[in-house]
Design a protein around this motif. Sequence first.
Motif, PDB file in Angstrom:
ATOM      1  N   UNK A  53     -18.049  40.232  23.988  1.00 29.35           N
ATOM      2  CA  UNK A  53     -17.018  39.322  24.548  1.00 29.35           C
ATOM      3  C   UNK A  53     -16.068  39.427  23.594  1.00 29.35           C
ATOM      4  N   UNK A  54     -14.710  39.472  24.036  1.00 30.53           N
ATOM      5  CA  UNK A  54     -13.243  39.260  23.611  1.00 30.53           C
ATOM      6  C   UNK A  54     -12.532  38.162  23.412  1.00 30.53           C
ATOM      7  N   UNK A  55     -13.412  36.892  23.815  1.00 33.47           N
ATOM      8  CA  UNK A  55     -12.850  35.646  23.963  1.00 33.47           C
ATOM      9  C   UNK A  55     -14.167  34.479  24.003  1.00 33.47           C
ATOM     10  N   UNK A  56     -13.637  33.496  23.345  1.00 38.91           N
ATOM     11  CA  UNK A  56     -14.585  32.350  23.248  1.00 38.91           C
ATOM     12  C   UNK A  56     -14.493  31.617  24.610  1.00 38.91           C
ATOM     13  N   UNK A  57     -13.790  31.796  25.584  1.00 41.84           N
ATOM     14  CA  UNK A  57     -13.985  31.199  26.795  1.00 41.84           C
ATOM     15  C   UNK A  57     -15.237  31.398  27.450  1.00 41.84           C
ATOM     16  N   UNK A  58     -15.710  32.708  27.531  1.00 43.19           N
ATOM     17  CA  UNK A  58     -17.157  33.104  28.154  1.00 43.19           C
ATOM     18  C   UNK A  58     -18.165  32.580  27.021  1.00 43.19           C
ATOM     19  N   UNK A  59     -18.031  32.768  25.800  1.00 49.46           N
ATOM     20  CA  UNK A  59     -19.150  32.415  24.867  1.00 49.46           C
ATOM     21  C   UNK A  59     -19.292  30.892  24.821  1.00 49.46           C
ATOM     22  N   UNK A  60     -18.252  30.003  25.049  1.00 52.08           N
ATOM     23  CA  UNK A  60     -18.620  28.655  25.095  1.00 52.08           C
ATOM     24  C   UNK A  60     -19.228  28.126  26.257  1.00 52.08           C
ATOM     25  N   UNK A  61     -19.383  28.917  27.618  1.00 58.35           N
ATOM     26  CA  UNK A  61     -19.793  28.544  28.817  1.00 58.35           C
ATOM     27  C   UNK A  61     -21.013  29.056  28.561  1.00 58.35           C
ATOM     28  N   UNK A  62     -21.505  30.155  27.997  1.00 50.24           N
ATOM     29  CA  UNK A  62     -22.758  30.672  27.726  1.00 50.24           C
ATOM     30  C   UNK A  62     -23.858  29.432  26.845  1.00 50.24           C
ATOM     31  N   UNK A  63     -22.980  29.098  25.787  1.00 57.08           N
ATOM     32  CA  UNK A  63     -23.617  27.990  24.859  1.00 57.08           C
ATOM     33  C   UNK A  63     -23.715  26.801  25.759  1.00 57.08           C
ATOM     34  N   UNK A  64     -22.880  26.372  26.764  1.00 61.55           N
ATOM     35  CA  UNK A  64     -23.123  25.232  27.533  1.00 61.55           C
ATOM     36  C   UNK A  64     -24.110  25.381  28.364  1.00 61.55           C
ATOM     37  N   UNK A  65     -24.345  26.638  28.737  1.00 64.53           N
ATOM     38  CA  UNK A  65     -25.478  26.842  29.615  1.00 64.53           C
ATOM     39  C   UNK A  65     -26.789  26.569  29.129  1.00 64.53           C
ATOM     40  N   UNK A  66     -26.980  27.172  27.823  1.00 65.82           N
ATOM     41  CA  UNK A  66     -28.054  27.144  26.825  1.00 65.82           C
ATOM     42  C   UNK A  66     -28.440  25.666  26.641  1.00 65.82           C
ATOM     43  N   UNK A  67     -27.455  24.866  26.332  1.00 68.33           N
ATOM     44  CA  UNK A  67     -27.592  23.229  26.214  1.00 68.33           C
ATOM     45  C   UNK A  67     -28.261  22.722  27.446  1.00 68.33           C
TER      46      UNK A  67
ATOM     47  N   UNK B 295     -21.815  35.472  16.845  1.00 62.04           N
ATOM     48  CA  UNK B 295     -20.724  35.129  15.959  1.00 62.04           C
ATOM     49  C   UNK B 295     -19.573  34.349  16.409  1.00 62.04           C
ATOM     50  N   UNK B 296     -18.966  34.651  17.769  1.00 64.36           N
ATOM     51  CA  UNK B 296     -17.896  33.744  18.126  1.00 64.36           C
ATOM     52  C   UNK B 296     -18.587  32.326  18.084  1.00 64.36           C
ATOM     53  N   UNK B 297     -19.542  31.999  18.464  1.00 65.42           N
ATOM     54  CA  UNK B 297     -20.271  30.599  18.400  1.00 65.42           C
ATOM     55  C   UNK B 297     -20.573  30.186  17.149  1.00 65.42           C
ATOM     56  N   UNK B 298     -20.466  30.842  15.997  1.00 64.78           N
ATOM     57  CA  UNK B 298     -20.601  30.469  14.881  1.00 64.78           C
ATOM     58  C   UNK B 298     -22.211  30.177  14.443  1.00 64.78           C
ATOM     59  N   UNK B 299     -22.966  30.625  15.312  1.00 59.37           N
ATOM     60  CA  UNK B 299     -24.480  30.347  15.110  1.00 59.37           C
ATOM     61  C   UNK B 299     -25.184  30.972  13.875  1.00 59.37           C
ATOM     62  N   UNK B 300     -24.268  32.073  13.216  1.00 60.70           N
ATOM     63  CA  UNK B 300     -24.719  32.805  12.109  1.00 60.70           C
ATOM     64  C   UNK B 300     -24.671  31.873  10.969  1.00 60.70           C
ATOM     65  N   UNK B 301     -23.612  30.768  10.871  1.00 60.68           N
ATOM     66  CA  UNK B 301     -23.500  29.790  10.077  1.00 60.68           C
ATOM     67  C   UNK B 301     -23.724  28.447  10.146  1.00 60.68           C
TER      68      UNK B 301
END
Length: 147
Positions: free
Chosen positions: A94-108, A36-42
């Motif tokens: 998660x309580x912030x987009x800082x770690x979720x952004x890193x996780x998404x970059x890792x998947x990239x 949800x933080x990374x807006x994958x659902x939309x």
Amino acid sequence: MVEECLSHRDITASAQELFQKHKRINQAELMGSYCFYEKHCSNNKVTVDTTVEEAEKMCDARYGHSKWASFGVQHWGMQRWWRLSGKMNNTDGFHSRIPTQSLAKMFCAMGNYHCNVMYCKETYCKDPEYIQKYGHLLKEEPLPGDP
């Protein structure tokens, strides 16, 4: 999931299995909040037919090529700090987009960003429990490049 998505091009075959595994290993809240933080659902740009090449272009647009292409294990090693600083935990995600952004970059960087988006869309994004907990995150101010 990666094999099913990248080799067999069948993300739905393994999404529920991985979803149950994340619940068993106590990572469901992290993954649910991440989705949800990374807006994958939309994210309507990623589909079951998205290719690795198309996903890389999406990663470029979202994060900038150099930011995800240079992502390494040392970056994800920050998760200990994020836990200690209260940015994430297994109980309420998660309580912030800082770690979720890193996780998404890792998947990239791993070449499976599109697989991960579809995993979210097939599981957490359809689950009423996770929609209730994290659906409000979809309404937060988008960052440049968000879908």
